[in-house]
Design a protein around this motif. Sequence first.
Motif, mmCIF file in Angstrom:
data_model
loop_
_atom_site.group_PDB
_atom_site.id
_atom_site.type_symbol
_atom_site.label_atom_id
_atom_site.label_comp_id
_atom_site.label_asym_id
_atom_site.label_seq_id
_atom_site.Cartn_x
_atom_site.Cartn_y
_atom_site.Cartn_z
ATOM 1 N N PRO A 23 0.827 -1.214 0.000
ATOM 2 C CA PRO A 23 0.000 0.000 0.000
ATOM 3 C C PRO A 23 0.861 1.264 0.000
ATOM 4 N N VAL A 24 0.279 2.342 -0.447
ATOM 5 C CA VAL A 24 0.985 3.614 -0.546
ATOM 6 C C VAL A 24 1.536 4.059 0.807
ATOM 7 N N GLU A 25 0.829 3.789 1.889
ATOM 8 C CA GLU A 25 1.295 4.201 3.221
ATOM 9 C C GLU A 25 2.637 3.555 3.559
ATOM 10 N N MET A 26 2.799 2.294 3.208
ATOM 11 C CA MET A 26 4.040 1.589 3.491
ATOM 12 C C MET A 26 5.164 2.131 2.606
ATOM 13 N N ARG A 27 4.873 2.349 1.333
ATOM 14 C CA ARG A 27 5.886 2.889 0.423
ATOM 15 C C ARG A 27 6.324 4.282 0.857
ATOM 16 N N GLU A 28 5.376 5.094 1.322
ATOM 17 C CA GLU A 28 5.719 6.434 1.796
ATOM 18 C C GLU A 28 6.615 6.370 3.024
ATOM 19 N N LYS A 29 6.345 5.435 3.918
ATOM 20 C CA LYS A 29 7.153 5.292 5.128
ATOM 21 C C LYS A 29 8.592 4.910 4.792
ATOM 22 N N LEU A 30 8.778 4.066 3.794
ATOM 23 C CA LEU A 30 10.108 3.586 3.428
ATOM 24 C C LEU A 30 10.784 4.409 2.337
ATOM 25 N N ALA A 31 10.082 5.406 1.803
ATOM 26 C CA ALA A 31 10.656 6.234 0.739
ATOM 27 C C ALA A 31 11.936 6.920 1.226
ATOM 28 N N ILE A 32 12.915 6.971 0.357
ATOM 29 C CA ILE A 32 14.205 7.584 0.674
ATOM 30 C C ILE A 32 14.458 8.682 -0.356
ATOM 31 N N LYS A 33 14.596 9.916 0.118
ATOM 32 C CA LYS A 33 14.856 11.026 -0.798
ATOM 33 C C LYS A 33 16.224 10.848 -1.455
ATOM 34 N N GLU A 34 16.311 11.249 -2.704
ATOM 35 C CA GLU A 34 17.538 11.037 -3.481
ATOM 36 C C GLU A 34 18.767 11.613 -2.795
ATOM 37 N N GLU A 35 18.643 12.754 -2.167
ATOM 38 C CA GLU A 35 19.815 13.348 -1.511
ATOM 39 C C GLU A 35 20.294 12.522 -0.305
ATOM 40 N N LYS A 36 19.456 11.628 0.194
ATOM 41 C CA LYS A 36 19.817 10.749 1.319
ATOM 42 C C LYS A 36 20.433 9.429 0.859
ATOM 43 N N TRP A 37 20.378 9.123 -0.430
ATOM 44 C CA TRP A 37 20.875 7.846 -0.932
ATOM 45 C C TRP A 37 22.316 7.573 -0.524
ATOM 46 N N PRO A 38 23.249 8.526 -0.644
ATOM 47 C CA PRO A 38 24.635 8.223 -0.241
ATOM 48 C C PRO A 38 24.750 7.845 1.246
ATOM 49 N N CYS A 39 24.016 8.527 2.107
ATOM 50 C CA CYS A 39 24.053 8.198 3.545
ATOM 51 C C CYS A 39 23.466 6.816 3.806
ATOM 52 N N VAL A 40 22.381 6.502 3.127
ATOM 53 C CA VAL A 40 21.738 5.203 3.298
ATOM 54 C C VAL A 40 22.663 4.094 2.791
#
Length: 85
Positions: A23-40
């Motif tokens: 569901p969209v709620e789960m995807r929104e919770k786990l969404a990672i903004k592109e600028e955070k990708w290197p940290c993740v």
Amino acid sequence: MCKGTKTERSSIVVIGLSVHTSPVEMREKLAIKEEKWPCVVQELCNLDHIDEAAVLSTCNRVEIYFVTGSWNKGTQEVREWMAKV
């Protein structure tokens, strides 16, 4: 590559959610903004069984790609990391 070691029998694994599987709620919770990708990616590579990692996060899906020398342990570590997000 995150770590300087190579294992002879590494696995490439992807764990993800898509518009078709969650569901969209789960995807929104786990969404990672592109600028955070290197940290993740760095966080994931700091896990004991992850050698390399990449992140893809769009409005329709979240995917984490990783290389591990132990499929079971690497997958468990990434799933536990995702549960903390």
